[in-house]
Motif scaffolding. Structure first.
Motif, mmCIF file in Angstrom:
data_model
loop_
_atom_site.group_PDB
_atom_site.id
_atom_site.type_symbol
_atom_site.label_atom_id
_atom_site.label_comp_id
_atom_site.label_asym_id
_atom_site.label_seq_id
_atom_site.Cartn_x
_atom_site.Cartn_y
_atom_site.Cartn_z
ATOM 1 N N ASP A 161 52.163 37.150 8.411
ATOM 2 C CA ASP A 161 52.373 38.580 7.556
ATOM 3 C C ASP A 161 52.749 38.073 6.287
ATOM 4 O O ASP A 161 52.352 36.993 5.845
ATOM 5 C CB ASP A 161 53.457 39.380 8.470
ATOM 6 C CG ASP A 161 54.980 38.488 7.909
ATOM 7 O OD1 ASP A 161 54.778 37.633 7.373
ATOM 8 O OD2 ASP A 161 55.823 38.921 8.879
ATOM 9 N N ALA A 162 52.895 39.205 5.546
ATOM 10 C CA ALA A 162 53.073 38.759 3.933
ATOM 11 C C ALA A 162 54.015 37.769 3.536
ATOM 12 O O ALA A 162 53.871 37.115 2.704
ATOM 13 C CB ALA A 162 53.096 40.131 3.132
ATOM 14 N N SER A 163 55.092 37.513 4.355
ATOM 15 C CA SER A 163 56.087 36.833 4.261
ATOM 16 C C SER A 163 55.909 35.446 4.644
ATOM 17 O O SER A 163 56.831 34.727 4.529
ATOM 18 C CB SER A 163 57.498 37.362 4.986
ATOM 19 O OG SER A 163 57.698 38.535 4.366
ATOM 20 N N GLY A 164 54.779 35.169 5.381
ATOM 21 C CA GLY A 164 54.333 33.823 5.810
ATOM 22 C C GLY A 164 54.785 33.678 7.381
ATOM 23 O O GLY A 164 54.759 32.601 8.160
ATOM 24 N N ASN A 165 55.462 34.797 8.062
ATOM 25 C CA ASN A 165 55.991 34.474 9.280
ATOM 26 C C ASN A 165 54.918 34.961 10.284
ATOM 27 O O ASN A 165 54.029 35.515 10.223
ATOM 28 C CB ASN A 165 57.178 35.809 9.590
ATOM 29 C CG ASN A 165 58.600 35.385 8.724
ATOM 30 O OD1 ASN A 165 58.681 34.225 8.692
ATOM 31 N ND2 ASN A 165 59.122 36.369 8.459
ATOM 32 N N GLY A 170 57.333 36.461 15.029
ATOM 33 C CA GLY A 170 58.027 37.147 14.312
ATOM 34 C C GLY A 170 59.062 36.262 13.211
ATOM 35 O O GLY A 170 59.986 36.932 12.369
ATOM 36 N N THR A 171 58.890 35.113 13.384
ATOM 37 C CA THR A 171 59.578 34.112 12.544
ATOM 38 C C THR A 171 58.690 33.116 11.660
ATOM 39 O O THR A 171 57.606 33.040 12.104
ATOM 40 C CB THR A 171 60.662 33.325 13.183
ATOM 41 O OG1 THR A 171 60.102 32.495 14.195
ATOM 42 C CG2 THR A 171 61.491 34.330 14.096
ATOM 43 N N SER A 172 59.270 32.134 11.128
ATOM 44 C CA SER A 172 58.586 31.133 10.402
ATOM 45 C C SER A 172 58.102 30.133 11.289
ATOM 46 O O SER A 172 57.260 29.258 11.216
ATOM 47 C CB SER A 172 59.478 30.679 9.283
ATOM 48 O OG SER A 172 60.719 29.926 9.661
ATOM 49 N N THR A 262 46.595 37.539 5.250
ATOM 50 C CA THR A 262 47.725 38.142 6.057
ATOM 51 C C THR A 262 47.129 39.178 6.968
ATOM 52 O O THR A 262 46.332 40.003 6.681
ATOM 53 C CB THR A 262 48.651 38.687 5.085
ATOM 54 O OG1 THR A 262 48.025 39.638 4.293
ATOM 55 C CG2 THR A 262 49.136 37.598 4.106
ATOM 56 N N LEU A 263 47.757 38.991 8.216
ATOM 57 C CA LEU A 263 47.085 39.915 9.433
ATOM 58 C C LEU A 263 48.285 40.470 9.823
ATOM 59 O O LEU A 263 49.044 39.941 10.370
ATOM 60 C CB LEU A 263 46.332 39.028 10.166
ATOM 61 C CG LEU A 263 45.141 38.546 9.538
ATOM 62 C CD1 LEU A 263 44.112 37.624 10.523
ATOM 63 C CD2 LEU A 263 43.891 39.425 9.315
ATOM 64 N N THR A 264 48.205 41.833 10.346
ATOM 65 C CA THR A 264 49.116 42.350 11.235
ATOM 66 C C THR A 264 48.474 42.738 12.603
ATOM 67 O O THR A 264 49.363 43.070 13.316
ATOM 68 C CB THR A 264 49.373 43.861 10.512
ATOM 69 O OG1 THR A 264 48.521 44.596 10.221
ATOM 70 C CG2 THR A 264 50.375 43.410 9.195
#
Length: 528
Positions: A161-165, A170-172, A262-264
């Motif tokens: 995602d946009a945060s790199g997770n 759902g985490t790094s 970034t992909l959701t």
């Protein structure tokens, strides 16, 4: 009667003294000049790395044969010096690989993981499936039929995602789809595609490192089971970055651009309109590279035999022309076998030949898995029960990393604590006028390299034959094109050759053969 008794007493004593005095005279026939002359030829460009099944290997066999013949050693393989070793080479062979109107080169642009028999692969399009992940949280293959199709995936990284997770965890922390090297490929093969193209930035270095070697295939003893036992799963083609980007450009992206997204949720599979035409599959080829044997008959103990051996093969020449000269591995050991044969043959010519017979063997296909020695012990020319000791010489000409900044006057002696308690005293006695440092580190039970089990003597040892392995150690040029003659320390190589000559002399002339009074391995199978 008294005079005759005295003569009978004196003659064996004189014979014994003659043998005791002889080693240095004949050991000194082993010289820097002759060793260098042999090795310069064996490690030359003309001998092309002495590869199994290659022209350089054939030249090597011819050269060693000529040396044995010139020394007067006997050809004991039905009148020949050659014991053909029945081998089969199994290699993945790509006759052609074409995308659109462009041909690509196996081992340079791509590498294939597969065991399918030779087949033609044709398609009008390639389906791009992104990361190729099939997870309940992120399934790029949902609703996509790839049965019998050619597919392309990015075989590294995963959607973030946009945060790199990671979208999946759902985490790094990355998911098992990334941490497990083969998971996504294994899951994709279950969908029965025709061919999988796997793109990764890591492929470039991998192809560069092993691509050329992979064309050589693997070699094994031919036991008559060379039939294709393939699984027929879809071949996996690991493509380099340039090839991947050429395909991805047709759908407006590249390897790096796709990984940076970034992909959701999964993007729809995309069709790359490019034709593919390939001919590829496993090819099997029979080989019969020989062991080269030269026999020197002994005198009163001639029915007992000492084997002196070293493998003549190395990694040969790659299709791109890269040569692995193998000056140290094992040109140096091959030269030592030839030089010892010369010295013992001269001793015999002078009437001071060994009591036991000596069988000099230049072994084939060691680099392929100790195959030449395995073949010999399974098909011995002289019964193994008559073979009382084996001396193996594998890499004798360099100063290893361990001794590079210390005393160069050493040799690794391996096997003194296996099978026979006689071996170590024999080596130490033989070293008295040579004065090398005898390094026994590789005999330690906890030694991680386990070198005793990694060279040709081990096949003899497994048959209860006391065996010694002489070795100068590993260095940065081991199995690289930089293992060349100019790096050989010939003064040290010759000292080591002379030590081995003295060991062989003792084994061939002592009154009793080496006792077998130690196990080959301890209870844990890790060596004594």
């Amino acid at each position: 009667m008294r005079k005759l008794f005295s003569l009978l007493f004196i003659l064996p004593y004189a014979y014994s003294c003659s043998l005791a005095q002889a080693p240095s005279k004949y050991a000194n026939l082993i010289t820097e000049e002759s060793s260098k002359a042999h090795l310069t030829i064996l490690a030359s460009k003309e001998f092309e790395g002495r590869g199994t099944g290659q022209e350089g290997g054939k030249k090597t066999v011819k050269y060693i044969t000529e040396q044995f013949q010139s020394y007067g050693l006997k050809p004991i393989v039905n009148g020949s010096y050659h014991q053909p070793v029945s081998l089969v080479r199994v290699a993945y062979n790509v006759e052609s690989f074409r995308l659109g109107d462009q041909n690509f080169v196996y081992g340079q642009d791509f590498f294939v993981q597969g065991d399918n028999s030779a087949q033609s692969i044709q398609a009008d399009e390639i389906i791009f499936v992104g990361y190729g992940i099939q997870d309940e949280k992120y399934n790029e293959l949902k609703g996509v039929d790839v049965t019998g199709k050619v597919i392309l995936l990015v075989n590294e990284g995963e959607p973030v995602d946009a945060s790199g997770n990671s979208i999946i965890t759902g985490t790094s922390t990355k998911s098992t789809w990334t941490s497990s090297r083969f998971k996504r490929i294994q899951e994709l093969t279950k969908l029965n595609p025709k061919l999988i193209l796997a793109a990764s930035s890591q492929n470039d270095e991998m192809i560069k490192r092993i691509g050329g070697r992979s064309l050589m295939g693997r070699v094994q003893l031919d036991k008559g089971t060379a039939a294709n036992n393939s699984t027929q799963a879809a071949p996996v083609v690991l493509v380099n970055t340039a090839m991947a980007n050429q395909l991805l450009a047709k759908i407006g992206t590249s390897l790096e651009q796709f990984k940076a997204k970034t992909l959701t949720s999964p993007e729809p599979a995309k069709t790359i309109k490019v034709g593919i035409n390939a001919e590829m599959g496993v090819k099997r080829e029979k080989l019969d590279d020989p062991n080269v044997l030269g026999y020197l008959e002994g005198s009163d103990l001639k029915d007992e035999v000492i084997v002196v051996c070293g493998h003549w093969d190395h990694d040969g020449i790659l299709p791109n022309g890269t040569i692995f000269p193998g000056a140290d591995d094992n040109g140096s050991g091959t030269v030592a076998v030839v030089e010892l044969a010369k010295a013992f043959a001269k001793a015999k010519k002078d009437g001071k030949g060994p009591r036991r017979s000596i069988l000099f063997i230049a072994l084939a296909a060691e680099e392929k898995g100790l195959l030449g020695s395995q073949f010999y012990v399974e098909n011995p020319i002289i019964p193994l029960e008559k073979t009382v000791a084996c001396i193996n010489i594998d890499m004798l000409g360099r100063i290893d990393d361990k001794h590079l900044n210390g005393d160069h006057n050493y040799v690794h002696v391996i096997g003194t604590n296996k099978l026979s308690t006689d071996l170590k005293p024999i080596v130490e006695k033989a070293n008295k006028d040579i004065n090398l440092i005898l390094d026994y580190d590789y005999d330690r039970p906890d030694e991680p390299m386990r070198l005793y089990y990694r060279s040709d003597h081990y096949n003899f040892a497994k048959n209860g034959i006391p065996s010694l392995f002489f070795f100068s150690g590993l260095h940065p040029h081991y199995h690289t094109p930089e293992d060349t003659v100019d790096k050989i320390d010939f003064p040290m190589m010759v000292k080591r050759e002379r030590l081995i000559f003295n060991v062989a002399w003792d084994l061939a002339n002592r009154d009793t053969k080496p006792v077998v009074d130690l196990p080959l391995e301890d209870a844990k199978g890790t060596g004594r």
